[in-house]
Design a protein around this motif. Structure first.
Motif, PDB file in Angstrom:
ATOM      1  N   ILE A 171      -5.828  13.621   3.989  1.00 21.55           N
ATOM      2  CA  ILE A 171      -4.721  12.853   3.441  1.00 21.55           C
ATOM      3  C   ILE A 171      -4.845  11.411   3.919  1.00 21.55           C
ATOM      4  CG2 ILE A 171      -3.155  13.434   5.355  1.00 21.55           C
ATOM      5  CD1 ILE A 171      -0.854  13.476   3.293  1.00 21.55           C
ATOM      6  N   SER A 172      -4.557  10.483   3.033  1.00 19.78           N
ATOM      7  CA  SER A 172      -4.632   9.068   3.393  1.00 19.78           C
ATOM      8  C   SER A 172      -3.613   8.291   2.581  1.00 19.78           C
ATOM      9  CB  SER A 172      -6.042   8.520   3.144  1.00 19.78           C
ATOM     10  OG  SER A 172      -6.375   8.601   1.773  1.00 19.78           O
ATOM     11  N   GLU A 173      -3.414   7.035   2.944  1.00 22.64           N
ATOM     12  CA  GLU A 173      -2.420   6.220   2.258  1.00 22.64           C
ATOM     13  C   GLU A 173      -2.959   4.812   2.067  1.00 22.64           C
ATOM     14  OE1 GLU A 173      -0.107   5.600   6.474  1.00 22.64           O
ATOM     15  OE2 GLU A 173       0.972   5.091   4.661  1.00 22.64           O
ATOM     16  N   ASP A 174      -2.436   4.166   1.047  1.00 20.53           N
ATOM     17  CA  ASP A 174      -2.711   2.757   0.803  1.00 20.53           C
ATOM     18  C   ASP A 174      -1.361   2.094   0.552  1.00 20.53           C
ATOM     19  OD1 ASP A 174      -3.368   0.240  -0.039  1.00 20.53           O
ATOM     20  OD2 ASP A 174      -4.936   0.876  -1.423  1.00 20.53           O
ATOM     21  N   PHE A 207       7.246   3.385   3.842  1.00 21.46           N
ATOM     22  CA  PHE A 207       7.058   4.835   3.860  1.00 21.46           C
ATOM     23  C   PHE A 207       7.310   5.358   5.269  1.00 21.46           C
ATOM     24  CE2 PHE A 207       5.424   5.963  -0.265  1.00 21.46           C
ATOM     25  CZ  PHE A 207       4.905   4.774  -0.763  1.00 21.46           C
ATOM     26  N   ASN A 208       8.025   6.438   5.374  1.00 28.75           N
ATOM     27  CA  ASN A 208       8.239   7.096   6.663  1.00 28.75           C
ATOM     28  C   ASN A 208       7.273   8.261   6.836  1.00 28.75           C
ATOM     29  OD1 ASN A 208      10.336   5.302   6.987  1.00 28.75           O
ATOM     30  ND2 ASN A 208      11.894   6.752   6.338  1.00 28.75           N
ATOM     31  N   GLU A 209       7.257   9.141   5.866  1.00 26.86           N
ATOM     32  CA  GLU A 209       6.348  10.274   5.899  1.00 26.86           C
ATOM     33  C   GLU A 209       6.020  10.686   4.477  1.00 26.86           C
ATOM     34  OE1 GLU A 209       6.903  13.285   8.901  1.00 26.86           O
ATOM     35  OE2 GLU A 209       6.388  14.871   7.494  1.00 26.86           O
ATOM     36  N   MET A 210       4.780  11.083   4.280  1.00 25.66           N
ATOM     37  CA  MET A 210       4.314  11.518   2.963  1.00 25.66           C
ATOM     38  C   MET A 210       3.600  12.843   3.122  1.00 25.66           C
ATOM     39  SD  MET A 210       2.860   7.783   2.487  1.00 25.66           S
ATOM     40  CE  MET A 210       2.966   7.692   4.274  1.00 25.66           C
ATOM     41  N   THR A 252      -0.577  -0.919   0.394  1.00 25.47           N
ATOM     42  CA  THR A 252      -0.610  -2.082  -0.498  1.00 25.47           C
ATOM     43  C   THR A 252      -0.432  -1.655  -1.957  1.00 25.47           C
ATOM     44  OG1 THR A 252      -3.004  -2.031  -0.782  1.00 25.47           O
ATOM     45  CG2 THR A 252      -2.144  -3.265   1.105  1.00 25.47           C
ATOM     46  N   GLN A 253      -0.756  -0.403  -2.242  1.00 29.50           N
ATOM     47  CA  GLN A 253      -0.640   0.127  -3.599  1.00 29.50           C
ATOM     48  C   GLN A 253       0.517   1.111  -3.732  1.00 29.50           C
ATOM     49  OE1 GLN A 253      -2.604  -0.872  -6.172  1.00 29.50           O
ATOM     50  NE2 GLN A 253      -3.579  -2.311  -4.749  1.00 29.50           N
ATOM     51  N   ASN A 254       1.266   1.330  -2.634  1.00 28.90           N
ATOM     52  CA  ASN A 254       2.337   2.347  -2.628  1.00 28.90           C
ATOM     53  C   ASN A 254       1.811   3.690  -3.132  1.00 28.90           C
ATOM     54  OD1 ASN A 254       4.246   0.623  -1.569  1.00 28.90           O
ATOM     55  ND2 ASN A 254       5.056   0.020  -3.557  1.00 28.90           N
ATOM     56  N   THR A 255       0.646   4.041  -2.674  1.00 29.96           N
ATOM     57  CA  THR A 255      -0.016   5.255  -3.147  1.00 29.96           C
ATOM     58  C   THR A 255      -0.592   6.018  -1.965  1.00 29.96           C
ATOM     59  OG1 THR A 255      -0.599   4.169  -5.236  1.00 29.96           O
ATOM     60  CG2 THR A 255      -1.838   6.159  -4.647  1.00 29.96           C
ATOM     61  N   PHE A 256      -0.512   7.344  -2.014  1.00 29.34           N
ATOM     62  CA  PHE A 256      -1.232   8.134  -1.041  1.00 29.34           C
ATOM     63  C   PHE A 256      -2.051   9.192  -1.756  1.00 29.34           C
ATOM     64  CE2 PHE A 256       1.825  11.731  -0.702  1.00 29.34           C
ATOM     65  CZ  PHE A 256       2.968  11.157  -1.216  1.00 29.34           C
TER      66      PHE A 256
END
Length: 126
Positions: free
Chosen positions: A74-77, A31-34, A79-83
């Motif tokens: 805002i947060s990201e994981d 991921f670069n930016e979400m 390992t799950q490809n989820t934000f």
């Protein structure tokens, strides 16, 4: 090809909380930016009319709209490809369709993908 799928929207009373999720699938190297954007009722249904809510970079730098600072996170994981977008102290003016988007590197050669999810409705009642 990459697909983004939002979930977690719904109806909540003012002062309540919701957590939106955006799950990415497909060819994902990194991921670069979400980001999360929203489209308020009555606004034109096009990308240009979407209001930025929050963004997060691969280095975990975050940016928030003034209207949501201190209430949304805002947060990201990876390992799950989820934000996620944690929304607290919701107000009726937060009512909108919420869209996630992402800039993703899809392979080791630096190819990228940029796109949007389908949107999820958030309604905050007074």
């Amino acid at each position: 090809q990459v697909q983004l799928v939002e979930s977690g929207g719904g109806l909540v009373q003012a002062g309540g909380s919701l957590r939106l999720s955006c799950a990415a699938s497909g060819s994902i190297f990194s991921f670069n930016e979400m980001g999360w954007y929203r489209q308020a009722p009555g606004k034109p249904r096009d990308v240009a009319a979407r209001e930025l809510v929050a963004t997060i970079t691969s280095g975990s730098d975050t940016n928030y709209a003034d209207s949501v600072k201190g209430r949304f996170t805002i947060s990201e994981d990876n390992t799950q490809n989820t934000f996620y977008l944690q929304m607290n102290s919701l107000k009726p003016e937060d009512t909108a369709i919420y869209y996630c988007n992402a800039l993703i590197t899809t392979d080791m050669y630096g190819s990228t993908w940029y796109g949007w999810g389908q949107g999820t409705q958030v309604t905050v009642s007074s």
